[in-house]
Write an enzyme that holds these catalytic residues in place. Structure first.
Site, PDB file in Angstrom:
ATOM      1  N   ASP A 180     -14.341 -42.747 -14.398  1.00 16.86           N
ATOM      2  CA  ASP A 180     -15.348 -42.833 -13.340  1.00 16.86           C
ATOM      3  C   ASP A 180     -16.607 -43.542 -13.852  1.00 16.86           C
ATOM      4  O   ASP A 180     -16.810 -43.691 -15.067  1.00 16.86           O
ATOM      5  CB  ASP A 180     -15.681 -41.397 -12.888  1.00 16.86           C
ATOM      6  CG  ASP A 180     -16.073 -41.304 -11.428  1.00 16.86           C
ATOM      7  OD1 ASP A 180     -16.437 -42.333 -10.839  1.00 16.86           O
ATOM      8  OD2 ASP A 180     -16.029 -40.179 -10.888  1.00 16.86           O
ATOM      9  N   ASP A 196     -14.725 -42.674  -1.815  1.00 17.08           N
ATOM     10  CA  ASP A 196     -14.874 -41.221  -1.719  1.00 17.08           C
ATOM     11  C   ASP A 196     -14.724 -40.755  -0.273  1.00 17.08           C
ATOM     12  O   ASP A 196     -14.698 -39.554  -0.017  1.00 17.08           O
ATOM     13  CB  ASP A 196     -16.245 -40.789  -2.255  1.00 17.08           C
ATOM     14  CG  ASP A 196     -16.223 -40.616  -3.765  1.00 17.08           C
ATOM     15  OD1 ASP A 196     -15.123 -40.544  -4.333  1.00 17.08           O
ATOM     16  OD2 ASP A 196     -17.304 -40.552  -4.373  1.00 17.08           O
TER      17      ASP A 196
HETATM   18  C1  DGJ Z   1     -17.017 -39.747  -7.949  1.00 14.66           C
HETATM   19  C2  DGJ Z   1     -15.556 -39.954  -7.648  1.00 14.66           C
HETATM   20  O1  DGJ Z   1     -15.395 -40.977  -6.723  1.00 14.66           O
HETATM   21  C3  DGJ Z   1     -14.954 -38.648  -7.144  1.00 14.66           C
HETATM   22  O2  DGJ Z   1     -13.618 -38.853  -6.803  1.00 14.66           O
HETATM   23  C4  DGJ Z   1     -15.097 -37.608  -8.205  1.00 14.66           C
HETATM   24  O3  DGJ Z   1     -14.334 -37.947  -9.332  1.00 14.66           O
HETATM   25  C5  DGJ Z   1     -16.552 -37.457  -8.583  1.00 14.66           C
HETATM   26  N1  DGJ Z   1     -17.159 -38.709  -8.935  1.00 14.66           N
HETATM   27  C6  DGJ Z   1     -16.712 -36.489  -9.732  1.00 14.66           C
HETATM   28  O4  DGJ Z   1     -18.001 -36.424 -10.177  1.00 14.66           O
END
Ligand code: DGJ
Length: 725
Positions: free
Chosen positions: A480, A550
């Site tokens: 991430d 997301d």
């Molecule tokens: C952002 C990501 O897009 C989510 O899927 C998740 O992993 C969060 N970060 C976790 O902090």
């Protein structure tokens, strides 16, 4: 031979399956572009070297003024700064004397089978040397000693060329690159629309289309990543081009850092398009003898419309960009803990997830953010990559054992390029955060960026990751990156090299990812950046899939998935069914099926009815696995153009099956909508698995099917399989 040299006319002809490209070595060794378009037999045709003069005043090398030649209007192959070509330039070098005039002329060339790698950078590749030829075109500025190598790789069986440049300082003193673009193309018309992908967090890669206008226009990122806001993809489509017809140029940069993609239309109504590293906040010092490699740009040309451009990109990325074990091997179907638990989990809860998920047919549990340091919220612990034993007593081993016992593989989350101010790592090494001396850095999601342009920092982070990955049975990593880069500077970069920071940072990221995929080639790596903030071809060289957004609401996702599919294949578009969305489970499943497919929910909370739906979805996922990943995509009704519905079709490579999906965003009262299928074999009969009807491919593609009876309610959907009988 996809690349030929006509020594009489001094031209190079580069032929892909769908395009020809002609480069001419003109008088005084100027390198010009004569043609980029549909395949033609000629290796040369006259009349394109010189265009109308008098942009304002015509400037030229006196020797060739009589030809009507001026660099200002000529189709210069790699436009440079300061020598009478006043359009956006691909190259600007501040030389050892302090001026930035650069004027490169042809000095030689080399043509050979195959494709070289770019040292330290990701790029597309050939599976065997007979797939493509490469041309290296050498040029030099005889006053400053700046040497340029232009690389062209031509893939003969698809409509793809790649381009990049190497700049070498062959002069007497140090010089500085101010701009070094990957490609520059002069197109003799401005009758095109620019198509690009814009967005934001939870709303990535929306399609924008607008006519080119006089002046400079384009998209870029200055955020340190390719970004949610613009993607390093641009198409120039003929004004009348549709999904199925018309001329389209597609350009995509294999780069995850700051990029720029610009078109300039001049008074001759011609277009110069350049794509590469964003020159803002960029500079690169070269001592004599040193060189700099630009990232690679991928170029697609077709006369068969925007849909065909996408399909060319998809096939090419599946075959010549994505690599490693998971390119060809079926990837495990995963459930991710994030939307199900956020930071609130422990070993027992995760094992409980795994047990229920296993009954449904899920194959891997991914433990997302929250397993390390004191990470009970997003204020803390990035950099402290030690297992939080309050949540996971005894470390990872008992958890992984429990998950494996349930029959599932195990995946883990990392955010390696970040550091929380509240972390042991920051307390020990405050100078490891990206910052400018004397200025408190901006904070985003309560975190700073870790300075991975530094090798000592990368070594430290890699050691921490290695310890966990080498000592536990980990099948998957989600990587991430949850903020943009401000205060761009490194504590150890000398003042005169500070402008190199952004590029050095992304080279550092590549190095870390490369260590991961080469040390642990069996681990499936998934990229992510607050959803799809780093969704670009460079990341696909390391991870065959990227978290698209997301936002898991299937109606919102339609827009992101239609946009993402402009150049990125379904095989890399990570899509999950979640509990948090407006529609029922059928539509969540049908939309996620267009991507990698997976779950992002607490499986214990599913009702009996939902469990049955999930099982059916998983059966469909297995049945359509290769069809979705290898098939041809047809965007039949776009949600950007139709307020009521979105329709797409994916056709199996051998045309034996096609999956048609109809999603109703809003019920339309006016009836009688026909959708014509695409890509079928006209001579075969296909059975509609919803109605049982058997109709010819010819009929399905020409008469089409009436879809009024399908997906009648807001948010409903149907996915129909047409199978050749
Ligand atoms: C952002 C990501 O897009 C989510 O899927 C998740 O992993 C969060 N970060 C976790 O902090």
């Amino acid at each position: 031979m996809p690349i030929t040299f006509d020594s009489v006319h001094r031209t190079f002809k580069l032929d892909t399956a769908t395009s020809s490209y002609i480069i001419k070595i003109f008088d005084e060794n100027y390198i010009l572009n004569l043609y980029y378009g549909a395949p033609i037999p000629e290796t040369y045709f006259p009349g394109r070297e010189c265009r109308a003069q008098n942009a304002s005043f015509s400037l030229a090398n006196p020797v060739i003024t009589e030809n009507g030649f001026t660099p200002d209007t000529a189709p210069i192959e790699y436009g440079c700064n300061g020598a009478a070509d006043f359009r956006i330039s691909a190259l600007s070098v501040r030389n050892f004397r302090g001026d930035s005039v650069t004027d490169i002329r042809y000095t030689g060339h080399k043509i050979y089978p195959g494709k070289p790698e770019i040292p330290g950078q990701p790029s597309t590749y050939v599976n065997s040397d007979d797939e493509a030829d490469t041309l290296e075109l050498y040029a030099e500025d005889c006053v400053t000693g700046v040497k340029v190598t232009l690389y062209y790789t031509v893939f003969k069986n698809c409509g793809v060329m790649t381009r990049r440049a190497r700049i070498e300082n062959g002069g007497e003193g140090e010089c500085e690159l101010e701009r070094a673009f990957s490609l520059c193309v002069d197109i003799p018309s401005m009758d095109y629309d620019m198509i690009s992908l814009y967005g934001r967090w939870i709303n990535e890669r929306n399609i924008q289309r607008h006519p080119l206008a006089h002046g400079v226009q384009g998209v870029e990122s200055k955020r340190g990543v390719s970004s949610h806001t613009q993607n390093p993809f641009v198409a120039l489509a003929a004004r009348d081009a549709t999904e199925e017809h018309g001329e389209v140029f597609g350009f995509n940069l294999v780069y995850s850092g700051n990029f720029s993609a610009l078109a300039e239309c001049d008074f001759n109504h011609t277009t110069r398009f350049i794509m590469g590293i964003n020159p803002t906040d960029f500079g690169w010092k070269l001592a004599p003898g040193e060189s700099f490699d630009t990232p690679e740009a991928v170029m697609v040309y077709t006369t068969q419309g925007i849909g065909e451009m996408s399909r060319i990109f998809h096939r090419f990325y599946n075959n010549n960009l994505i690599r490693g074990r998971w390119k060809t091997q079926k990837r495990p179907l995963l459930i991710n803990s994030w939307e199900a638990a956020f930071f609130d989990f422990d070993t027992d809860k995760l094992i409980a997830f795994a047990n229920v998920a296993s009954e449904l047919g899920v194959e891997m549990l991914v433990m997302d953010d929250g397993w390390f340091g004191k990470r009970n919220n997003d204020w803390t612990s990035l950099g402290d990559w030690y297992v939080n034993e309050e949540k996971l007593p005894g470390g990872l081993a008992p958890l992984i054992e429990g998950v494996n016992k349930a029959g599932l593989k195990f995946g883990i989350w990392y955010e390696p390029e970040m550091i929380s101010p509240d972390s042991d790592l920051y307390r020990a090494h405050p100078d490891w955060a990206v910052h400018v001396e004397g200025r408190e850095p901006m904070i985003g999601r309560h975190q700073y960026v870790l300075d991975v342009s530094r090798k000592d920092v990368r070594d430290y982070i890699w050691d921490r990751m290695y310890e966990v990955l080498a000592n536990n049975k980990i099948d998957y990593v989600k990587w991430d990156f949850n903020r943009n880069i401000s205060d761009a500077s490194s504590a150890i970069l000398p003042k005169e090299h500070k402008k190199e920071f952004f590029h050095r940072f992304i080279l550092g990221t590549y190095d870390l990812m490369n260590r991961l995929v080469t040390t642990f080639p069996d681990i499936l790596l998934e990229n992510c950046s607050g959803g799809g903030g780093r969704f670009d071809p460079a990341m696909l060289c390391y991870s065959p899939q990227i978290w698209t957004s997301d936002n898991t609401d299937p109606i919102d996702r339609l827009y992101s998935q239609f946009g993402t599919s402009m150049c990125y294949p379904a095989s890399c578009m990570s899509a999950h069914v979640s509990a948090n969305s407006r529609t029922g489970y059928e539509t969540k499943g049908n939309v996620a099926l267009w991507g990698t497919f997976g779950y992002e929910l607490d499986p214990r909370k599913l009702t009996e009815e939902q469990r049955e739906l999930v099982k059916a979805q998983i059966a469909k996922y297995h049945d359509t696995y290769w069809l979705i990943r290898r098939g041809d995509l047809y965007r039949l009704v776009s949600p950007y153009e139709n307020p009521y519905r979105a329709v797409w079709e994916i056709v199996e490579e051998d045309r034996s099956r096609a999956l048609l999906t109809v999603v109703t965003m809003r019920r339309e009262l006016a009836p009688h909508n026909i959708v014509k299928l695409r890509g079928l074999d006209p001579d075969r009969m296909y059975k509609n698995d919803l109605t049982g009807e058997v109709l010819s491919g010819a009929l399905l593609m020409n008469a089409g099917i009436i879809i009024d009876g399908l997906a009648r309610e807001d948010g409903s959907s149907d996915a129909i399989m047409f199978t050749a009988v």
